[in-house]
Design a protein around this motif. Sequence first.
Motif, PDB file in Angstrom:
ATOM      1  N   GLN A 159       0.823  -1.201   0.000  1.00 52.26           N
ATOM      2  CA  GLN A 159       0.000   0.000   0.000  1.00 52.26           C
ATOM      3  C   GLN A 159       0.865   1.261   0.000  1.00 52.26           C
ATOM      4  OE1 GLN A 159      -3.161   0.084   2.886  1.00 52.26           O
ATOM      5  NE2 GLN A 159      -3.615  -2.096   2.672  1.00 52.26           N
ATOM      6  N   PRO A 160       0.726   2.111  -1.008  1.00 53.59           N
ATOM      7  CA  PRO A 160       1.540   3.331  -1.079  1.00 53.59           C
ATOM      8  C   PRO A 160       1.425   4.219   0.153  1.00 53.59           C
ATOM      9  CG  PRO A 160       0.449   2.929  -3.184  1.00 53.59           C
ATOM     10  CD  PRO A 160      -0.120   1.934  -2.219  1.00 53.59           C
ATOM     11  N   ALA A 161       0.225   4.329   0.727  1.00 55.18           N
ATOM     12  CA  ALA A 161       0.066   5.191   1.903  1.00 55.18           C
ATOM     13  C   ALA A 161       0.887   4.682   3.078  1.00 55.18           C
ATOM     14  CB  ALA A 161      -1.411   5.289   2.286  1.00 55.18           C
ATOM     15  N   ARG A 162       0.976   3.382   3.217  1.00 52.15           N
ATOM     16  CA  ARG A 162       1.767   2.814   4.307  1.00 52.15           C
ATOM     17  C   ARG A 162       3.262   2.995   4.053  1.00 52.15           C
ATOM     18  NH1 ARG A 162      -1.397  -2.566   6.560  1.00 52.15           N
ATOM     19  NH2 ARG A 162      -3.395  -1.520   6.953  1.00 52.15           N
ATOM     20  N   LEU A 163       3.661   2.912   2.804  1.00 54.00           N
ATOM     21  CA  LEU A 163       5.067   3.148   2.491  1.00 54.00           C
ATOM     22  C   LEU A 163       5.438   4.609   2.760  1.00 54.00           C
ATOM     23  CD1 LEU A 163       5.457   1.034  -0.770  1.00 54.00           C
ATOM     24  CD2 LEU A 163       6.244   0.470   1.542  1.00 54.00           C
ATOM     25  N   ALA A 164       4.515   5.512   2.478  1.00 51.36           N
ATOM     26  CA  ALA A 164       4.764   6.920   2.781  1.00 51.36           C
ATOM     27  C   ALA A 164       4.912   7.130   4.288  1.00 51.36           C
ATOM     28  CB  ALA A 164       3.637   7.788   2.224  1.00 51.36           C
ATOM     29  N   MET A 165       4.082   6.447   5.072  1.00 48.21           N
ATOM     30  CA  MET A 165       4.201   6.546   6.527  1.00 48.21           C
ATOM     31  C   MET A 165       5.510   5.932   6.995  1.00 48.21           C
ATOM     32  SD  MET A 165       2.818   7.687   9.327  1.00 48.21           S
ATOM     33  CE  MET A 165       1.051   7.932   9.027  1.00 48.21           C
ATOM     34  N   ALA A 166       5.951   4.860   6.345  1.00 46.24           N
ATOM     35  CA  ALA A 166       7.221   4.234   6.720  1.00 46.24           C
ATOM     36  C   ALA A 166       8.380   5.212   6.529  1.00 46.24           C
ATOM     37  CB  ALA A 166       7.444   2.976   5.897  1.00 46.24           C
ATOM     38  N   GLU A 167       8.339   5.974   5.449  1.00 49.17           N
ATOM     39  CA  GLU A 167       9.375   6.994   5.250  1.00 49.17           C
ATOM     40  C   GLU A 167       9.335   8.026   6.364  1.00 49.17           C
ATOM     41  OE1 GLU A 167       8.426   8.148   1.146  1.00 49.17           O
ATOM     42  OE2 GLU A 167      10.432   7.410   0.605  1.00 49.17           O
ATOM     43  N   ARG A 168       8.127   8.425   6.751  1.00 43.96           N
ATOM     44  CA  ARG A 168       7.976   9.374   7.850  1.00 43.96           C
ATOM     45  C   ARG A 168       8.531   8.802   9.147  1.00 43.96           C
ATOM     46  NH1 ARG A 168       2.131  11.960   9.782  1.00 43.96           N
ATOM     47  NH2 ARG A 168       2.815  12.667  11.851  1.00 43.96           N
ATOM     48  N   PHE A 169       8.440   7.483   9.303  1.00 46.53           N
ATOM     49  CA  PHE A 169       8.917   6.820  10.518  1.00 46.53           C
ATOM     50  C   PHE A 169      10.394   6.439  10.442  1.00 46.53           C
ATOM     51  CE2 PHE A 169       5.470   5.396  13.605  1.00 46.53           C
ATOM     52  CZ  PHE A 169       4.678   6.507  13.346  1.00 46.53           C
ATOM     53  N   GLY A 170      11.066   6.844   9.365  1.00 46.42           N
ATOM     54  CA  GLY A 170      12.511   6.696   9.326  1.00 46.42           C
ATOM     55  C   GLY A 170      13.060   5.700   8.342  1.00 46.42           C
ATOM     56  N   ALA A 171      12.222   5.020   7.554  1.00 47.72           N
ATOM     57  CA  ALA A 171      12.739   4.059   6.592  1.00 47.72           C
ATOM     58  C   ALA A 171      13.640   4.759   5.579  1.00 47.72           C
ATOM     59  CB  ALA A 171      11.585   3.357   5.872  1.00 47.72           C
ATOM     60  N   ALA A 172      14.815   4.180   5.336  1.00 41.96           N
ATOM     61  CA  ALA A 172      15.747   4.755   4.376  1.00 41.96           C
ATOM     62  C   ALA A 172      15.327   4.442   2.948  1.00 41.96           C
ATOM     63  CB  ALA A 172      17.150   4.220   4.636  1.00 41.96           C
ATOM     64  N   VAL A 173      14.696   3.296   2.755  1.00 42.85           N
ATOM     65  CA  VAL A 173      14.258   2.844   1.437  1.00 42.85           C
ATOM     66  C   VAL A 173      12.890   2.195   1.599  1.00 42.85           C
ATOM     67  CG1 VAL A 173      14.779   1.329  -0.536  1.00 42.85           C
ATOM     68  CG2 VAL A 173      16.661   2.375   0.762  1.00 42.85           C
ATOM     69  N   VAL A 174      12.005   2.401   0.629  1.00 44.24           N
ATOM     70  CA  VAL A 174      10.716   1.705   0.632  1.00 44.24           C
ATOM     71  C   VAL A 174      10.581   0.920  -0.666  1.00 44.24           C
ATOM     72  CG1 VAL A 174       9.587   3.365   2.156  1.00 44.24           C
ATOM     73  CG2 VAL A 174       9.467   3.699  -0.322  1.00 44.24           C
ATOM     74  N   VAL A 175       9.887  -0.201  -0.588  1.00 43.00           N
ATOM     75  CA  VAL A 175       9.722  -1.099  -1.731  1.00 43.00           C
ATOM     76  C   VAL A 175       8.262  -1.504  -1.845  1.00 43.00           C
ATOM     77  CG1 VAL A 175      10.202  -3.432  -2.587  1.00 43.00           C
ATOM     78  CG2 VAL A 175      12.062  -2.021  -1.714  1.00 43.00           C
ATOM     79  N   ASP A 176       7.723  -1.370  -3.038  1.00 40.72           N
ATOM     80  CA  ASP A 176       6.379  -1.850  -3.319  1.00 40.72           C
ATOM     81  C   ASP A 176       6.452  -3.367  -3.440  1.00 40.72           C
ATOM     82  OD1 ASP A 176       3.894  -2.567  -4.357  1.00 40.72           O
ATOM     83  OD2 ASP A 176       3.737  -0.776  -5.609  1.00 40.72           O
ATOM     84  N   ALA A 177       5.821  -4.073  -2.521  1.00 39.46           N
ATOM     85  CA  ALA A 177       5.903  -5.531  -2.494  1.00 39.46           C
ATOM     86  C   ALA A 177       5.216  -6.184  -3.685  1.00 39.46           C
ATOM     87  CB  ALA A 177       5.311  -6.064  -1.188  1.00 39.46           C
ATOM     88  N   ARG A 178       4.499  -5.377  -4.492  1.00 42.94           N
ATOM     89  CA  ARG A 178       3.855  -5.932  -5.690  1.00 42.94           C
ATOM     90  C   ARG A 178       4.812  -6.000  -6.875  1.00 42.94           C
ATOM     91  NH1 ARG A 178      -0.884  -1.621  -5.739  1.00 42.94           N
ATOM     92  NH2 ARG A 178       1.018  -0.364  -5.472  1.00 42.94           N
ATOM     93  N   ASP A 179       6.041  -5.543  -6.707  1.00 46.29           N
ATOM     94  CA  ASP A 179       7.013  -5.574  -7.800  1.00 46.29           C
ATOM     95  C   ASP A 179       7.108  -7.008  -8.345  1.00 46.29           C
ATOM     96  OD1 ASP A 179       9.654  -5.804  -9.161  1.00 46.29           O
ATOM     97  OD2 ASP A 179       9.918  -3.741  -8.483  1.00 46.29           O
ATOM     98  N   PRO A 180       6.972  -7.205  -9.656  1.00 45.67           N
ATOM     99  CA  PRO A 180       6.972  -8.562 -10.218  1.00 45.67           C
ATOM    100  C   PRO A 180       8.270  -9.328  -9.990  1.00 45.67           C
ATOM    101  CG  PRO A 180       7.064  -6.887 -11.952  1.00 45.67           C
ATOM    102  CD  PRO A 180       6.738  -6.179 -10.688  1.00 45.67           C
TER     103      PRO A 180
END
Length: 352
Positions: free
Chosen positions: A186-207
């Motif tokens: 979910q893009p919204a959750r990845l955006a929140m992860a960045e806010r919480f300090g994640a250095a990199v985010v990955v869309d788990a739907r990547d083929p």
Amino acid sequence: MPQIVQFAGPGRVELVEIAPAPLVPGGVRVATWYSGISAGTELTAYRGTNPYLTSMWDPARRIFVPGEPGFAYPVQGWGYSEVGEVVEVADGVDGVVVGDVVHGIWGHRSDAVLPAPAVAGRVLPPGADAILGTFARVGAIALNAVLAADVRLGETVAIFGQGVIGLLATRLATLAGGSVLAADTQPARLAMAERFGAAVVVDARDPRGAGAVVRERMAGGADSAIELSGSDRALHEAVRSVVADGLVAAAGFYQGGAEHLRLGEEFHHNRVRLVASQIAGVPVGLGGRWDQARLVRTVMHLILSGRVDAAALVTDVVAAAEVATVFERLDRGDPGILQAILRFEAAPERAT
């Protein structure tokens, strides 16, 4: 009359009245203000997939065996992230007084009688936002997973699943000095992860698979990974994501089989260490220093000091009578909901 949330059957949850519990010696009565829903665990009761509903847990042998299930519908008392006001104290009780706002575990119910020691060390400071107390247990679960993954300063950790507990783990791993890669669908959750300090985010739907993407983005793989979505597919990608001799903490509540977990592939060839993280115990090597009480104290200190912005995770505060609507949304994976909190009638009015 007091009220309690009841799972009446698969896909059926309601708020029902119960008889009031008498105050017992050494006990306190708490009027519940808020009760947080832990979606991963509680959806197993809502969906009927929890193993306690289909088999019997043998506490002596610590295995599930055929026999009368440990739970049967209607199931009451679920929920483990409550906050309320002490409204009655038995004679001779020390450490808790009427008017204290406390957090603890007593289930989605409007009224609870508890042993005084269960809440004596869990009094919220004056002026604190009471809703923050609903994060004590889920925060402890997240911290336990971070400890199980042995996150260290300067190392990388991939965290699969950025729901409430996953996001808390992302923040805690960052505070521990780890460089976090957060994976979710979910893009919204990845955006929140960045806010919480994640250095990199990955869309788990990547083929290519999230594990392969982690290996690419982290120069050969993460030192460790934490899986918190409860998906066997995500657990397999977590195994794929770590370096040779890497460590994976499986902290999700997995239901059914594990069709997508391929133990003959990266798990075998990279000698991946796979450990379970569950809140009933702390990692083996830490047992002499850590316990559940310390997990809770640590998390609540970080939350109340503002180092973990738990309030940012609250998307829904709803009347307890609306519990069926909340679970319907959780069950269908509504992307607009993160932490849902039930509000009981005793709760004070909140500023808008």
